[in-house]
Design an enzyme around this catalytic site. Structure first.
Site, PDB file in Angstrom:
ATOM      1  N   ASP A 186      30.050  32.995  31.661  1.00  0.00           N
ATOM      2  CA  ASP A 186      29.916  34.346  32.204  1.00  0.00           C
ATOM      3  C   ASP A 186      31.071  35.179  31.655  1.00  0.00           C
ATOM      4  O   ASP A 186      32.193  35.114  32.151  1.00  0.00           O
ATOM      5  CB  ASP A 186      29.937  34.302  33.737  1.00  0.00           C
TER       6      ASP A 186
ATOM      7  N   LYS B  95      28.796  44.976  31.869  1.00  0.00           N
ATOM      8  CA  LYS B  95      29.919  45.901  31.996  1.00  0.00           C
ATOM      9  C   LYS B  95      30.139  46.752  30.734  1.00  0.00           C
ATOM     10  O   LYS B  95      29.420  47.715  30.538  1.00  0.00           O
ATOM     11  CB  LYS B  95      31.170  45.130  32.435  1.00  0.00           C
TER      12      LYS B  95
ATOM     13  N   PHE C 292      33.230  34.277  40.573  1.00  0.00           N
ATOM     14  CA  PHE C 292      32.532  35.523  40.921  1.00  0.00           C
ATOM     15  C   PHE C 292      31.458  35.770  39.870  1.00  0.00           C
ATOM     16  O   PHE C 292      31.755  35.986  38.699  1.00  0.00           O
ATOM     17  CB  PHE C 292      33.458  36.744  40.998  1.00  0.00           C
TER      18      PHE C 292
HETATM   19  C1  PLP Z   1      31.174  42.077  37.539  1.00  0.00           C
HETATM   20  C2  PLP Z   1      30.810  40.683  37.287  1.00  0.00           C
HETATM   21  C3  PLP Z   1      29.495  40.217  37.528  1.00  0.00           C
HETATM   22  C4  PLP Z   1      28.440  41.064  38.175  1.00  0.00           C
HETATM   23  O1  PLP Z   1      28.138  42.220  37.496  1.00  0.00           O
HETATM   24  P1  PLP Z   1      27.353  43.419  38.249  1.00  0.00           P
HETATM   25  O2  PLP Z   1      27.042  44.379  37.153  1.00  0.00           O
HETATM   26  O3  PLP Z   1      28.307  43.969  39.261  1.00  0.00           O
HETATM   27  O4  PLP Z   1      26.155  42.832  38.891  1.00  0.00           O
HETATM   28  C5  PLP Z   1      29.217  38.914  37.185  1.00  0.00           C
HETATM   29  N1  PLP Z   1      30.147  38.105  36.652  1.00  0.00           N
HETATM   30  C6  PLP Z   1      31.413  38.509  36.414  1.00  0.00           C
HETATM   31  C7  PLP Z   1      32.395  37.565  35.802  1.00  0.00           C
HETATM   32  C8  PLP Z   1      31.800  39.803  36.742  1.00  0.00           C
HETATM   33  O5  PLP Z   1      33.059  40.200  36.550  1.00  0.00           O
END
Ligand code: PLP
Length: 400
Positions: free
Chosen positions: A225, A254, A140
């Site tokens: 990520d 985040k 994701f």
């Molecule tokens: C939440 C998330 C994203 C995307 O972040 P947004 O601020 O919602 O665009 C990308 N990678 C990971 C691992 C995430 O948990």
């Protein structure tokens, strides 16, 4: 207005792209949130780890109000007095060389894809438009067209094509699969250290270390990520530290703002960021003084309040407590720091009824896919608050 009135408004006027629990929240403080009927809940989702510092953290709030009344947005056509300090403090804390500031997580991912591709063409010498980036099954990384194009989740992808080319998918946690997938045109490998949305999938020990070695040997960029795993969630500032490695590019978002504002960043610890020249990438809001000031204080709170250490300690206590409950129909209890999941056997009948029952008893969490519940409270959680969570979870899972 009552709970149902707010829900009706959302249903009548809002896009139908979420299926939230029917609680309407109006206040938050630390690990606690309160709904419009005055009922309190312990938040065990933390906005997918965006409020690691706890809801409405007073120090971050003070920065928000101070900076907001001074200067909010200049665009990058001009400089501002927060951005350089934000860069410096973030680099020193994460042992990085360069920062590219953006807003949402998905934008950080898109930015990393652009940077890694450009590096591939200008430094590695990949022929034009041939760059390949390797990603993992069940990833994701966000919701833009290019990102959902390499998702393996049908709901995320279906009906949204055509998608950009140049992505190759391999199984998660399988270093040999990475080795086998690399071609002369491979420029990067992008992976979550622990897959969050897939249900807290923890790769085998040594995976990231081996991945690091392969990327170095084959001259490809390792992109981690850490938008969900980063900033203390797993009991280290960055999850890569569990295996003592450093990515070439690390993505955070985040909790970089403690939940006050969308702030994300690409951290670069090699010279890969230097491939970008003026005019080649940007964002109107990226690096604005309000975002930079908020991020500076959000990072400072993580360090000053020992939240990374607390996540490690409370996470261990939480996971031990879950094991002690010995709940029925459980396939696996797993986690690292305060990134925790229970996966149920299919005969449990899906996780959703448990989630609803826990909400009734004052604990908010969310199922991910059908059979897994994730528990990820703010990192400010105390032992007493973990005990409260365990009590509710125990009662619900044991059918009391
Ligand atoms: C939440 C998330 C994203 C995307 O972040 P947004 O601020 O919602 O665009 C990308 N990678 C990971 C691992 C995430 O948990």
């Amino acid at each position: 207005m009552k709970t149902q009135d707010y829900i009706d408004l959302e249903n009548q006027y809002g896009a139908n792209n979420y299926a939230p629990l029917d609680v309407v929240l109006t206040k938050g403080n630390g690990v606690w949130v309160e709904d419009v009927e005055g009922k309190r809940y312990l938040d065990c989702l933390s906005a997918y780890s965006a409020v690691n510092q706890g809801h409405c953290h007073p120090k971050i709030m003070q920065t928000v109000t101070e900076q907001m009344s001074k200067l909010t947005l200049t665009s990058r056509a001009f400089r501002n007095d927060q951005l350089g300090l934000f860069y410096k403090e973030l680099c020193e804390l994460t042992n990085s060389h360069k920062v590219l500031p953006m807003n949402s997580g998905a934008e950080a991912v898109e930015s990393a894809i652009k940077v890694v591709r450009k590096w591939g063409y200008t430094v590695k010498g990949v022929p034009e438009d041939q760059a390949e980036i390797i990603v993992c099954d069940s990833n994701f990384h966000g919701r833009t067209i290019s990102i959902v194009g390499f998702s393996s989740d049908e709901d995320s992808r279906k009906g949204f094509g055509p998608f950009p080319q140049g992505f190759v998918t391999i199984p998660f946690g399988d270093a040999q699969a990475l080795r086998d997938a690399i071609t002369p045109n491979t420029v990067g490998f992008m992976v979550e250290p622990i897959q969050g949305e897939a249900g807290v999938n923890i790769p085998p020990d040594g995976y990231l270390k081996e991945v690091r070695e392969i990327c170095t040997e084959k001259n490809i960029m390792l992109v981690l990520d850490e938008i969900q795993t980063g900033l203390g969630r797993t009991g280290k500032l960055l999850a890569e530290e569990h295996e003592g490695i450093e990515a070439d590019l690390t993505l955070i978002g985040k909790a970089l703002s403690g939940g006050f504002y969308p702030v994300s960043a690409v951290l670069s610890n090699s010279e890969v960021m230097d491939v970008l020249n003026p005019g080649e990438h940007g964002s109107t809001f990226g690096g604005n003084p309000l975002a930079a000031a908020i991020a500076r204080t959000s990072l400072k709170v993580l360090v000053d309040e020992g939240l990374v250490e607390n996540a490690a300690k409370m996470g261990e206590y939480f996971i031990e407590g879950l094991h002690r409950l010995e709940p029925p129909h459980v396939k696996e209890i797993r986690g690292r720091g305060l990134m925790i999941a229970i996966e149920f056997e299919p005969e449990a009948g899906g996780a959703k009824p448990f989630v609803k029952a826990m909400a009734k008893k004052g604990l908010l969490c969310k199922e991910t896919h059908t059979h897994t519940i994730r528990f990820a409270p703010p990192l400010v959680i105390t032992k007493e608050e973990v005990d409260f969570a365990l009590k509710v979870i125990g009662e619900v899972l044991n059918g009391e």
